[in-house]
Design a protein around this motif. Structure first.
Motif, PDB file in Angstrom:
ATOM      1  N   ASP A  13       0.808  -1.207  -0.021  1.00  0.00           N
ATOM      2  CA  ASP A  13       0.196  -0.140  -0.023  1.00  0.00           C
ATOM      3  C   ASP A  13       0.726   1.236  -0.154  1.00  0.00           C
ATOM      4  OD1 ASP A  13      -2.540   1.311  -0.048  1.00  0.00           O
ATOM      5  OD2 ASP A  13      -2.053   1.752   2.161  1.00  0.00           O
ATOM      6  N   GLU A  15       0.698   5.715   0.319  1.00  0.00           N
ATOM      7  CA  GLU A  15       0.045   6.894   0.500  1.00  0.00           C
ATOM      8  C   GLU A  15       0.651   7.845  -0.170  1.00  0.00           C
ATOM      9  OE1 GLU A  15      -2.822   6.805   1.949  1.00  0.00           O
ATOM     10  OE2 GLU A  15      -2.757   4.556   2.840  1.00  0.00           O
ATOM     11  N   GLU A  26       4.116   7.408   2.034  1.00  0.00           N
ATOM     12  CA  GLU A  26       4.580   6.074   2.648  1.00  0.00           C
ATOM     13  C   GLU A  26       4.325   5.046   1.709  1.00  0.00           C
ATOM     14  OE1 GLU A  26       2.858   3.875   6.677  1.00  0.00           O
ATOM     15  OE2 GLU A  26       1.459   4.937   5.562  1.00  0.00           O
ATOM     16  N   THR A  58      -4.147  14.320   4.737  1.00  0.00           N
ATOM     17  CA  THR A  58      -3.921  14.506   5.961  1.00  0.00           C
ATOM     18  C   THR A  58      -5.074  13.722   6.758  1.00  0.00           C
ATOM     19  OG1 THR A  58      -2.276  15.970   6.011  1.00  0.00           O
ATOM     20  CG2 THR A  58      -3.263  15.434   8.149  1.00  0.00           C
ATOM     21  N   VAL A  60      -7.238  11.733   5.405  1.00  0.00           N
ATOM     22  CA  VAL A  60      -7.187  10.291   4.719  1.00  0.00           C
ATOM     23  C   VAL A  60      -6.406   9.451   5.738  1.00  0.00           C
ATOM     24  CG1 VAL A  60      -6.922   8.840   2.739  1.00  0.00           C
ATOM     25  CG2 VAL A  60      -8.311  10.896   2.551  1.00  0.00           C
ATOM     26  N   HIS A  61      -4.974   9.716   5.559  1.00  0.00           N
ATOM     27  CA  HIS A  61      -4.128   8.834   6.315  1.00  0.00           C
ATOM     28  C   HIS A  61      -3.365   9.333   7.344  1.00  0.00           C
ATOM     29  CE1 HIS A  61      -1.024  11.530   4.275  1.00  0.00           C
ATOM     30  NE2 HIS A  61      -1.420  11.324   2.986  1.00  0.00           N
ATOM     31  N   ASP A  98      -1.382   2.640  -7.237  1.00  0.00           N
ATOM     32  CA  ASP A  98       0.067   2.412  -6.424  1.00  0.00           C
ATOM     33  C   ASP A  98       1.212   2.362  -7.453  1.00  0.00           C
ATOM     34  OD1 ASP A  98      -1.644   2.586  -4.338  1.00  0.00           O
ATOM     35  OD2 ASP A  98      -1.391   0.537  -3.607  1.00  0.00           O
TER      36      ASP A  98
END
Length: 105
Positions: A13, A15, A26, A58, A60-61, A98
């Motif tokens: 995943d 970010e 990330e 910010t 969201v994650h 991604d």
């Protein structure tokens, strides 16, 4: 099922910072071994994006510009990430996004 015949598999995943196109903030990778997640060998990297993280991202994650201010730039961790990912097959919930973000960096 014979998990020994499976190729190396990672659940990955990423970010982003909320810009278009996004900068990475990330990358996380969870190996799957013998058909089960291997939390002991999972890795995650935070990186300072080239452009500021948007307020929406910010929310969201949960990662803010302050959280990332002292993190390395992508160029400093790219080798570690690429080595860890190696030639494993990658499973991601939004793989096309991604992949596009990772390929761009």
């Amino acid at each position: 099922m014979n998990f020994a015949s499976w190729p190396a598999l990672l659940v990955v995943d990423v970010e982003g910072n909320g810009t278009n196109p996004p900068d990475l903030v990330e990358v996380a990778a969870l190996p799957v071994r013998d058909g089960a997640p291997d939390k002991n060998t999972a890795k995650a990297w935070l990186t300072r994006p080239n452009r500021p993280v948007t307020a929406f991202a910010t929310r969201v994650h949960g990662l803010s510009n302050n959280d990332l201010a002292d993190k390395p730039a992508w160029a400093q961790i790219a080798g570690q990430v690429h080595t860890f990912l190696g030639t494993a097959w990658i499973c991601a919930h939004s793989a096309h996004t991604d992949y596009r973000v990772r390929s761009r960096t």
